[in-house]
Design an enzyme around this catalytic site. Structure first.
Site, PDB file in Angstrom:
ATOM      1  N   HIS A  65       0.854  -1.192   0.000  1.00 37.24           N
ATOM      2  CA  HIS A  65       0.000   0.000   0.000  1.00 37.24           C
ATOM      3  C   HIS A  65       0.890   1.243   0.000  1.00 37.24           C
ATOM      4  O   HIS A  65       0.901   2.020   0.946  1.00 37.24           O
ATOM      5  CB  HIS A  65      -0.925  -0.011   1.208  1.00 37.24           C
ATOM      6  CG  HIS A  65      -1.796  -1.233   1.294  1.00 37.24           C
ATOM      7  ND1 HIS A  65      -1.331  -2.463   1.680  1.00 37.24           N
ATOM      8  CD2 HIS A  65      -3.119  -1.412   1.034  1.00 37.24           C
ATOM      9  CE1 HIS A  65      -2.321  -3.348   1.662  1.00 37.24           C
ATOM     10  NE2 HIS A  65      -3.414  -2.731   1.269  1.00 37.24           N
ATOM     11  N   HIS A 106     -15.240  -4.003  -0.089  1.00 36.92           N
ATOM     12  CA  HIS A 106     -15.042  -2.732   0.614  1.00 36.92           C
ATOM     13  C   HIS A 106     -14.696  -1.618  -0.362  1.00 36.92           C
ATOM     14  O   HIS A 106     -14.130  -1.858  -1.425  1.00 36.92           O
ATOM     15  CB  HIS A 106     -13.988  -2.829   1.711  1.00 36.92           C
ATOM     16  CG  HIS A 106     -12.563  -3.100   1.312  1.00 36.92           C
ATOM     17  ND1 HIS A 106     -12.174  -4.182   0.578  1.00 36.92           N
ATOM     18  CD2 HIS A 106     -11.432  -2.411   1.582  1.00 36.92           C
ATOM     19  CE1 HIS A 106     -10.860  -4.175   0.429  1.00 36.92           C
ATOM     20  NE2 HIS A 106     -10.379  -3.103   1.015  1.00 36.92           N
TER      21      HIS A 106
HETATM   22 FE   LIG Z   1      -5.258  -3.768   1.146  1.00 34.64          FE
END
Ligand SMILES: [Fe+2]
Length: 282
Positions: free
Chosen positions: A59, A193
């Site tokens: 990330h 999500h």
């Molecule tokens: Fe993730």
């Protein structure tokens, strides 16, 4: 010979790591989330694998938008814990398995997958949270881990079908490694999500359940889910689920589900966990 004996698919929600690190797992909000992880801790302790291959996404911790490898395999002896903005998680550094990692790099590249070789790579919550989920808080992780990083942050991520084929190539690589190792492969990310925009907070239980069911009923059909469908049905970050296909592709076609845990919500995310075993593995 090395062999893949089992697979674990799990969300890698950062708030789960924070709840664990800050001693909040017994709070009413988190208790049912962590209760569902108890089985996996006992299961992996009993299985005692020799090495883990963990599929995850970075990330913007090891890689920025300067360099975006579609697939990157960590070949280092050790991987430090990334600082994601509030200091590194207080978890042990990750010990690698350079011999097997280099073998997988060689085998998959010669098998026509363009794998980036990473000799230095801090690992973020994408990798550490699944370890915490399945191992708790040990002073050191109980097995070496080979990190295999997939780009799902910057369009275009690889397709589910490509990921499934990479899993098959990883299984071929492991099967030709000349050491008697029992290997477990983790696929992480998801489930439904969305973190931004008008649909922030989107969770789709029906999609997630069908996806979990499909892992055993018809995994190839799941690989045909397009990026657009992931975004529409599972939210913009739901596309992380392509990484589950690498795990699934590395297992036998008739691998059996031995456990699942699904809980909504954990943070603003649906948390899923599935454990599968190869039937002929011992
Ligand atoms: Fe993730």
């Amino acid at each position: 010979m090395a062999r893949i004996v089992a697979g674990v698919a799990t969300s890698h929600i950062p708030a789960i790591g924070a709840a664990l690190d800050n001693g909040r797992t017994a709070e009413p909000y988190w208790k049912p989330v962590f209760a569902g992880y108890e089985f996996s801790k006992q299961w992996i302790a009993d299985l005692a694998p020799d090495v883990i291959i963990e599929i995850y996404n970075d990330h913007a911790s090891a890689f920025s938008l300067d360099i975006i490898p579609t697939f990157a395999i960590g070949c280092a002896a050790e991987f430090p814990i990334a600082d994601e903005g509030w200091g590194p998680r207080k978890v042990p550094p990750v010990t690698g398995h350079p011999e097997l990692a280099w073998h997988i790099a060689q085998s998959t590249i010669l098998d026509e997958f363009d794998m980036t070789i990473a000799n230095e790579m801090p690992v973020d919550h994408g990798l550490t949270v699944p370890l915490s989920i399945t191992c708790g808080q040990p002073p050191q992780w109980p097995f070496p881990v080979i990190p295999l990083c997939v780009n799902v942050v910057q369009y275009p991520p690889p397709t589910g079908a490509r990921c499934f084929k990479l899993g098959q190539a990883i299984a071929r690589a492991v099967a030709t490694f000349d050491q008697d190792l029992r290997v477990v492969i983790y696929g992480t990310g998801g489930m439904s999500h969305q973190l931004q925009g008008e649909r922030a907070g989107l969770i789709n239980r029906d999609f997630d359940k069908a996806f979990l069911d499909g892992m055993t009923k018809d995994p190839l059909a799941l690989t045909r889910i397009t990026h657009t469908e992931y975004m529409r049905e599972a939210g913009s970050e739901g596309v992380e689920m392509v990484m589950w296909h690498i795990m699934r592709g590395a297992l036998d076609a008739d691998a059996a589900e031995v456990y699942r845990h699904y809980h909504v919500p954990a943070s603003n995310t649906a948390a899923g966990l599935m454990i599968m075993e190869n039937r002929r593995a011992t």
